[in-house]
Design an enzyme around this catalytic site. Structure first.
Site, PDB file in Angstrom:
ATOM      1  N   HIS A 108      32.726 -13.024 -18.887  1.00 18.86           N
ATOM      2  CA  HIS A 108      32.321 -14.414 -18.644  1.00 18.86           C
ATOM      3  C   HIS A 108      32.148 -14.562 -17.131  1.00 18.86           C
ATOM      4  CE1 HIS A 108      35.008 -14.872 -22.204  1.00 18.86           C
ATOM      5  NE2 HIS A 108      34.244 -15.881 -22.558  1.00 18.86           N
ATOM      6  N   ASP A 111      35.492 -15.231 -15.376  1.00 17.60           N
ATOM      7  CA  ASP A 111      36.608 -14.283 -15.299  1.00 17.60           C
ATOM      8  C   ASP A 111      36.324 -13.152 -14.315  1.00 17.60           C
ATOM      9  OD1 ASP A 111      35.878 -13.685 -18.671  1.00 17.60           O
ATOM     10  OD2 ASP A 111      35.265 -12.294 -17.123  1.00 17.60           O
ATOM     11  N   GLU A 239      28.512 -16.777 -31.551  1.00 17.46           N
ATOM     12  CA  GLU A 239      29.809 -16.280 -32.040  1.00 17.46           C
ATOM     13  C   GLU A 239      30.564 -17.367 -32.791  1.00 17.46           C
ATOM     14  OE1 GLU A 239      32.213 -14.028 -29.279  1.00 17.46           O
ATOM     15  OE2 GLU A 239      34.050 -14.808 -30.171  1.00 17.46           O
ATOM     16  N   HIS A 278      38.407 -14.619 -35.774  1.00 16.02           N
ATOM     17  CA  HIS A 278      37.729 -15.886 -36.071  1.00 16.02           C
ATOM     18  C   HIS A 278      37.367 -15.961 -37.550  1.00 16.02           C
ATOM     19  CE1 HIS A 278      36.339 -16.191 -31.573  1.00 16.02           C
ATOM     20  NE2 HIS A 278      37.650 -16.150 -31.721  1.00 16.02           N
ATOM     21  N   ASP A 303      33.194  -8.614 -32.134  1.00 15.87           N
ATOM     22  CA  ASP A 303      34.368  -8.722 -31.277  1.00 15.87           C
ATOM     23  C   ASP A 303      35.531  -8.203 -32.106  1.00 15.87           C
ATOM     24  OD1 ASP A 303      33.030  -9.692 -29.114  1.00 15.87           O
ATOM     25  OD2 ASP A 303      34.104 -11.598 -28.987  1.00 15.87           O
ATOM     26  N   ASP A 346      37.670  -7.687 -28.035  1.00 16.74           N
ATOM     27  CA  ASP A 346      38.065  -9.026 -27.583  1.00 16.74           C
ATOM     28  C   ASP A 346      39.534  -9.204 -27.969  1.00 16.74           C
ATOM     29  OD1 ASP A 346      38.069 -11.545 -26.633  1.00 16.74           O
ATOM     30  OD2 ASP A 346      36.590 -12.354 -28.018  1.00 16.74           O
TER      31      ASP A 346
HETATM   32  C1  XUL Z   1      37.269 -16.966 -27.813  1.00 17.28           C
HETATM   33  C2  XUL Z   1      36.410 -15.791 -27.800  1.00 17.28           C
HETATM   34  C3  XUL Z   1      35.593 -15.621 -26.594  1.00 17.28           C
HETATM   35  C4  XUL Z   1      34.188 -15.229 -26.838  1.00 17.28           C
HETATM   36  C5  XUL Z   1      33.322 -15.260 -25.628  1.00 17.28           C
HETATM   37  O1  XUL Z   1      38.014 -17.105 -28.955  1.00 17.28           O
HETATM   38  O2  XUL Z   1      36.441 -14.967 -28.696  1.00 17.28           O
HETATM   39  O3  XUL Z   1      36.245 -14.714 -25.778  1.00 17.28           O
HETATM   40  O4  XUL Z   1      34.103 -13.927 -27.382  1.00 17.28           O
HETATM   41  O5  XUL Z   1      33.382 -16.506 -24.993  1.00 17.28           O
HETATM   42 CO    CO Z   2      35.202 -13.302 -29.028  1.00 14.80          CO
END
Ligand code: XUL
Ligand code: CO
Length: 444
Positions: A108, A111, A239, A278, A303, A346
């Site tokens: 990002h 970061d 996402e 997620h 991710d 991730d």
């Molecule tokens: C948040 C998440 C993020 C996204 C990118 O839950 O997974 O890190 O992958 O913003």
């Molecule tokens: Co993510």
């Protein structure tokens, strides 16, 4: 990839370059299954897996949680000027990537570089850090899998970014994403991810949902238009995450996201970036989300993490469950692979795993779990027993009546006539779920 070891003062002096040593090694700082050049289904493992390190968790994770302070021991973080710290941190990141032989990273904007007092200052910081990232990329051959913008941490995004009730916040977010796409392009990024963070609501009484979702679509169109304008040819991804931090997020799951993309004419520009934890929060299995996206041509990137079913948060743990990685790799192979997407970890080490070497154990375990999942999935496909059982289950659809229905040549009238003549449908056969599950276990 040879370790070029630019840094004279290494951040991980006690950790060697991690190599493949095979399943019988006793060395825990080695790969047992990830052998980057080993050929699976005609391609080297590295090309199937396309691993990426997430800059935010791995290099910015502090170990703080809602109950307590940071715990991570990171000797290279010595405070001081945030821009200087951000620049020297890039060397740590590339030492880490090189030692693991990971060829991609994801970031990002906020970061990798600090937030400034103004947008212009933040942009300048990002430029300075990106120049350093570019230098390390050129030096090592490591690449950017995707970039994204953090549109959720700063207080200006309290009501969301593209879905904020404040039009100036939308404008600020647009400027931030414009810069993030430019930076991703400058670094040769293969993709760009939209993850809203706060694009959703806490309460419907104070929310104009129609307006907010329309704004989100407008925002994405602007991003796609700008990418065309500057010649950014990377893949866009959306996402999903159902909740946290908001009660309901508009990118709830693959079904909601794909509907949103199609309803707003974005389907040819955006694929899905699907995150395991997620999926869990949405009440789905990762396999479901991958299959749902894959069957409609929206499978983009993943991710890779995992949640904890006993803790209802997005715990972002490293994946070690081989059943899970097998499900994931089986579905990915079925839909022809992920490229230009990849497998982005991730994931973050536990708050209790605070030493630098834990970052290596975490990634080695995740990479080996995926390499094993890949090998098992390939063996399942080569053997074909599961696929044959599946086809048998649907055999009636390959018989004349099924074929005619699928090809559209039957109607309610013609089918009524068929069943009136027969009186009753053919008897159903067992679904054999236990047999499928037992067969699956024979590959482990
Ligand atoms: C948040 C998440 C993020 C996204 C990118 O839950 O997974 O890190 O992958 O913003
Ligand atoms: Co993510």
């Amino acid at each position: 990839m040879a370790f070029t070891g630019e840094a004279t003062k290494q951040a991980f002096p006690d950790v060697p370059v991690i190599r493949y040593e095979g399943p019988s090694t006793t060395n825990m700082l080695a790969f047992r299954h990830y052998d980057p050049d080993a050929i699976v289904e005609g391609r080297p493992m590295r090309e199937h897996l396309r691993f990426a390190v997430s800059y935010w968790h791995t290099f910015r994770g502090t170990g703080s949680d809602p109950f307590g302070a940071p715990t991570m021991v990171r000797p290279w973080e010595q405070g001081g000027d945030p821009l200087a710290a951000a620049i020297s941190r890039t060397a740590v990141a590339f030492e880490f990537l090189e030692k693991l032989g990971i060829e991609y990273y994801c970031f990002h904007d906020r970061d990798v570089a600090p937030e400034g007092a103004t947008l212009a200052e933040s942009n300048n910081y990002l430029d300075a850090v990106a120049a350093e990232l570019k230098r390390h990329q050129d030096r090592t051959g490591i690449k950017l899998l995707w970039g994204t913008a953090n549109l959720f941490s700063h207080p200006r995004y309290v009501h969301g970014a593209a879905t904020s009730c404040n039009a100036e916040v939308f404008a600020y977010a647009a400027a931030q994403v414009k810069k993030a796409i430019e930076t991703t392009r400058a670094l040769g990024g293969a993709g760009y991810v939209f993850w809203g963070g706060r694009e959703g609501y806490q309460c419907l009484w104070n929310t104009d949902m129609k307006r907010e979702i329309d704004h989100l679509a407008r925002f994405m169109h602007m991003a796609v238009d700008y990418a065309k304008e500057i010649g950014f040819s990377g893949q866009f991804y959306f996402e999903p995450k159902p909740r946290e931090p908001t009660k309901h997020q508009y990118d709830y799951d693959c079904a909601a996201c794909i509907n949103f993309l199609r309803a707003n004419g974005l389907e040819q520009y955006v694929k899905m970036n699907i995150e395991t934890n997620h999926a869990t929060l949405a009440g789905h299995e990762m396999q479901h989300e991958l299959e749902y996206a894959g069957m409609q041509g929206f499978l983009g990137s993943i991710d890779a993490n995992t949640g904890d079913t006993l803790v209802g948060w997005d715990t972002d743990q490293f994946p070690t469950n081989i059943y899970l990685t097998t499900q994931i790799m089986y579905t990915i192979l079925k839909y022809g692979g992920l490229a230009p997407g990849g497998i982005n970890f991730d994931a973050k080490v536990r708050r209790e795993s605070f030493e630098p070497v834990d970052l290596f154990h975490a990634h080695i375990g995740g990479m080996d779990a995926f390499a094993r999942g890949l090998k098992i999935a390939a063996a399942m496909r080569a053997d074909g027993s599961i696929q044959r059982l599946l086809e048998e289950r649907y055999a009636s659809w390959s018989a004349p009546l099924g074929k005619r229905i699928e090809s559209g040549s039957e109607t309610f009238r013609s089918l009524e006539a068929e069943m009136l003549a027969k009186g009753e449908a053919a008897a159903c056969r067992s679904g054999r779920q236990e047999l499928f599950e037992n067969l699956l276990n024979t590959y482990f």
